[in-house]
Write an enzyme that holds these catalytic residues in place. Structure first.
Site, short mmCIF file in Angstrom:
data_model
loop_
_atom_site.label_atom_id
_atom_site.label_comp_id
_atom_site.label_asym_id
_atom_site.label_seq_id
_atom_site.Cartn_x
_atom_site.Cartn_y
_atom_site.Cartn_z
N GLY A 15 0.84 -1.22 0.00
CA GLY A 15 0.00 0.00 0.00
C GLY A 15 0.86 1.24 0.00
NE ARG A 76 -1.29 -4.96 -1.10
CZ ARG A 76 -1.89 -3.79 -0.87
NH1 ARG A 76 -2.65 -3.24 -1.80
NH2 ARG A 76 -1.73 -3.18 0.28
CG ASP A 107 2.06 -5.92 8.22
OD1 ASP A 107 1.63 -5.61 7.10
OD2 ASP A 107 1.33 -6.32 9.15
CB THR A 130 1.71 1.64 6.34
OG1 THR A 130 0.33 1.48 6.68
CG2 THR A 130 2.53 1.41 7.60
CG ASP A 132 -3.53 1.43 8.05
OD1 ASP A 132 -4.38 2.32 7.91
OD2 ASP A 132 -3.46 0.43 7.31
CG ASP A 134 -0.46 -1.23 10.57
OD1 ASP A 134 0.49 -0.65 10.03
OD2 ASP A 134 -1.19 -2.03 9.96
NE ARG A 176 -9.76 -3.40 4.97
CZ ARG A 176 -8.89 -3.26 4.00
NH1 ARG A 176 -7.72 -3.82 4.07
NH2 ARG A 176 -9.20 -2.55 2.94
P1 ADP Z 1 2.11 -3.98 2.76
O1 ADP Z 1 3.60 -4.00 2.61
O2 ADP Z 1 1.54 -2.62 2.57
O3 ADP Z 1 1.67 -4.66 4.05
P2 ADP Z 1 1.23 -6.35 1.25
O4 ADP Z 1 0.79 -7.12 2.45
O5 ADP Z 1 0.35 -6.39 0.06
O6 ADP Z 1 1.49 -4.80 1.55
O7 ADP Z 1 2.67 -6.91 0.83
C1 ADP Z 1 3.35 -6.37 -0.28
C2 ADP Z 1 4.09 -7.47 -1.01
O8 ADP Z 1 5.05 -8.08 -0.15
C3 ADP Z 1 3.22 -8.64 -1.47
O9 ADP Z 1 2.53 -8.37 -2.65
C4 ADP Z 1 4.25 -9.74 -1.66
O10 ADP Z 1 4.93 -9.59 -2.88
C5 ADP Z 1 5.22 -9.45 -0.52
N1 ADP Z 1 4.89 -10.31 0.62
C6 ADP Z 1 3.91 -10.16 1.54
N2 ADP Z 1 3.88 -11.19 2.41
C7 ADP Z 1 4.84 -12.05 2.01
C8 ADP Z 1 5.31 -13.31 2.47
N3 ADP Z 1 4.76 -13.92 3.52
N4 ADP Z 1 6.34 -13.90 1.81
C9 ADP Z 1 6.91 -13.30 0.74
N5 ADP Z 1 6.50 -12.12 0.25
C10 ADP Z 1 5.49 -11.49 0.86
#
Ligand code: ADP
Length: 328
Positions: A15, A76, A107, A130, A132, A134, A176
């Site tokens: 995000g 993503r 995260d 981010t 949030d 969080d 959320r």
């Molecule tokens: P944010 O970083 O804002 O929390 P996401 O949760 O969508 O956003 O995570 C961003 C990207 O990080 C994902 O699209 C994926 O490519 C990578 N990612 C997230 N979780 C994992 C994981 N458990 N293992 C490997 N890559 C991950």
């Protein structure tokens, strides 16, 4: 500073949030200052898997400190969650001579970076981007302050129309799982009630409080609701519930949505991004890895990514108390 790291990649992932550009700028300029090469990786892990790289120098980041969004784009990327996907990304980084990276994200992005580090022993440092707020290990994430200011500005405008018509507004803000935006923006905009995921005081209390508020002579009421509040009702259902129990109220709903993620970053976020970017590059050159840069007690700190993603941020109980007193 002598280090084995000669080329650092930087990217934004997950995000987006205001201040990401200021952080990219800080990383690129610190690399230039310390005479380390810097490569921008477009579209996060997706771009890493497709070798979407561009060498950046101090001039590549002119005039972006004030811009919302991210010039490197964000994405993503599902394939990065697989070992094969990460192997492909690793091969591309090695081919491009990139020895370490700075990931700006939330995260999910940090979890990806930590796994990558553990699998390939590849140095990584995270910057929390981010809205949030969080993430454990930092009092503020990049974009939170800007999102608060945006939310407060919107709620102020809603207040104008609410008080012209003696209306009650439910205003939904992002959050959320955590209520940091709702609580802070609610206090900042003088909301009568604030509903957050961390506390469920029940619908009866809400109705009672609004009834009292009306009897005390208030001409308008604003209830700020975090997306993930635990009343079991979304803002539209809350509107119906209140209309049913307090027929005197003229109730409206406003969902602020993605506008909270956009816009020019606040001065606070720009300064924070600059400090975090400098520390991120310095930490890599000091041989540190798998850490997140944060700010605690107004000092720039480093926290293991494993702790940052697993720890919980706490809602400010003192601020809840202040909010209760202010809504008298
Ligand atoms: P944010 O970083 O804002 O929390 P996401 O949760 O969508 O956003 O995570 C961003 C990207 O990080 C994902 O699209 C994926 O490519 C990578 N990612 C997230 N979780 C994992 C994981 N458990 N293992 C490997 N890559 C991950």
């Amino acid at each position: 500073m002598s280090s084995t790291i000669k080329k650092i990649g930087v990217f934004t992932s997950g995000g987006d949030s205001p201040g990401m550009n200021a952080a990219i700028r800080a990383v690129v300029r610190t690399c230039a200052y310390l005479k380390v090469e810097c490569v921008g990786i477009y579209r996060g892990y997706e771009g890493m898997m497709e070798s979407d790289f561009k060498v950046m120098d101090a001039r590549s980041v002119n005039n972006i400190i004030n811009k919302g969004g991210t010039i490197l784009k964000s994405a993503r990327c599902l394939p990065f969650r697989t070992k094969e996907g990460r192997q492909m990304a690793y091969d591309n980084l090695v081919k491009a001579g990139i020895d370490a990276f700075v990931v700006i994200g939330g995260d999910g992005s940090f979890t990806g970076a930590m796994t990558f580090n553990e699998e390939f022993n590849f140095p990584v440092i995270g910057i929390p981007g981010t809205i949030d707020n969080d993430i454990f290990g930092t009092t503020y994430t990049l974009g939170f302050d800007t999102a608060l200011n945006t939310a407060v500005e919107c709620i102020d405008k809603i207040r104008d129309t609410a008080s012209s018509h003696n209306r009650l507004f439910f205003v939904e803000v992002m959050g959320r799982d955590v209520g940091h935006i709702a609580l802070n923006a609610g206090v900042g905009a003088g909301a009568e009630e604030i509903l957050i995921p961390e506390e469920n005081l029940g619908l009866e209390r809400l109705v009672e409080s609004l009834r009292r508020s009306r009897l005390s002579g208030k001409s308008s009421s604003i209830v700020v609701v975090a997306e993930g509040d635990k009343t079991g009702k979304n803002v539209f259902e809350l509107k119906e519930y209140v209309e049913e129990h307090l027929p005197d109220y003229d109730v409206r709903v406003s969902v602020l949505g993605h506008m909270q993620r956009g816009g020019s970053p606040s001065c606070f976020d720009r300064v924070l991004a600059s400090r975090m970017g400098v520390r991120a590059v310095e930490a890599l050159l000091e041989g540190k890895t798998n850490l997140m840069v944060g700010v605690q007690d107004n000092k720039i700190t480093l926290t293991p990514i494993s702790k940052a993603i697993k720890g919980h941020t706490k809602i400010d109980k003192e601020l809840i108390r202040v909010s209760d007193i202010m809504s008298t």
